[in-house]
Design a protein around this motif. Structure first.
Motif, short mmCIF file in Angstrom:
data_model
loop_
_atom_site.label_atom_id
_atom_site.label_comp_id
_atom_site.label_asym_id
_atom_site.label_seq_id
_atom_site.Cartn_x
_atom_site.Cartn_y
_atom_site.Cartn_z
N SER A 147 -2.75 -3.32 -2.90
CA SER A 147 -2.66 -4.12 -4.12
C SER A 147 -2.16 -5.52 -3.80
CB SER A 147 -1.76 -3.44 -5.15
OG SER A 147 -0.47 -3.21 -4.62
N SER A 174 -6.71 -4.61 -6.89
CA SER A 174 -6.42 -3.56 -5.92
C SER A 174 -7.69 -3.05 -5.26
CB SER A 174 -5.68 -2.41 -6.59
OG SER A 174 -6.51 -1.78 -7.53
N SER A 207 0.83 -1.20 0.00
CA SER A 207 0.00 0.00 0.00
C SER A 207 0.86 1.25 0.00
CB SER A 207 -0.93 0.03 1.22
OG SER A 207 -0.22 0.44 2.37
N ALA A 265 -13.70 -2.03 -3.75
CA ALA A 265 -13.13 -2.98 -4.70
C ALA A 265 -14.22 -3.86 -5.27
CB ALA A 265 -12.07 -3.85 -4.03
N SER A 291 -4.11 3.00 -1.94
CA SER A 291 -4.64 1.73 -2.42
C SER A 291 -3.86 0.58 -1.80
CB SER A 291 -4.57 1.65 -3.95
OG SER A 291 -3.23 1.71 -4.38
#
Length: 137
Positions: A54, A59, A41, A79, A52
């Protein structure tokens, strides 16, 4: 009156950690530590900061909504059609810290995401415990 067809659900996980709130707070807010137990992140402990998470599967778009150092942290978690809020609450306890994680906002049509969160968060908190055990201070 709540309509069951539109009511949202939450996933709540609570754990007791034998570590002080300051140490857990670092693991919740420092990107290199977050990556060790959750996901990569670009997190920053600033209200309104957009960041974000990931992973291999994709993500998560987030925004910090609450920062109360060593007490409470909240951020949006968006998400794959899910718009939710993750809230961390740290409460000092005799043995260390009581940590409560709540992810709120699962709609009835998001059963797969809800089931995934029910499975995923306990595993993430187990990974957090491993990170805390090896971090100094």
């Amino acid at each position: 009156m709540n309509n069951p067809a539109t009511a949202t659900r939450s996933v709540v996980v609570e754990r007791e950690f034998a570590h002080p709130p300051a140490k857990i707070w670092r693991a919740l807010t420092q990107p290199h530590l977050i990556e060790a137990w959750l996901m990569k992140s670009d997190f920053a402990a600033l209200p309104g900061h957009r960041f974000s998470f990931s992973a291999e599967w994709g993500s998560v778009a987030c925004e910090v909504t609450v920062i109360d150092a060593q007490r409470s942290l909240a951020y949006t978690w968006c998400a794959m059609g899910l718009e939710s809020v993750v809230t961390w609450t740290l409460t000092p306890s005799a043995g260390g810290t009581r940590l409560r994680m709540e992810q709120a906002g699962f709609g009835p049509e998001q059963e797969q995401a809800y089931q995934g969160a029910q499975y995923g968060w306990p595993a993430f908190l187990t990974a957090l415990e491993r990170v805390l055990a090896r971090e100094e201070g």
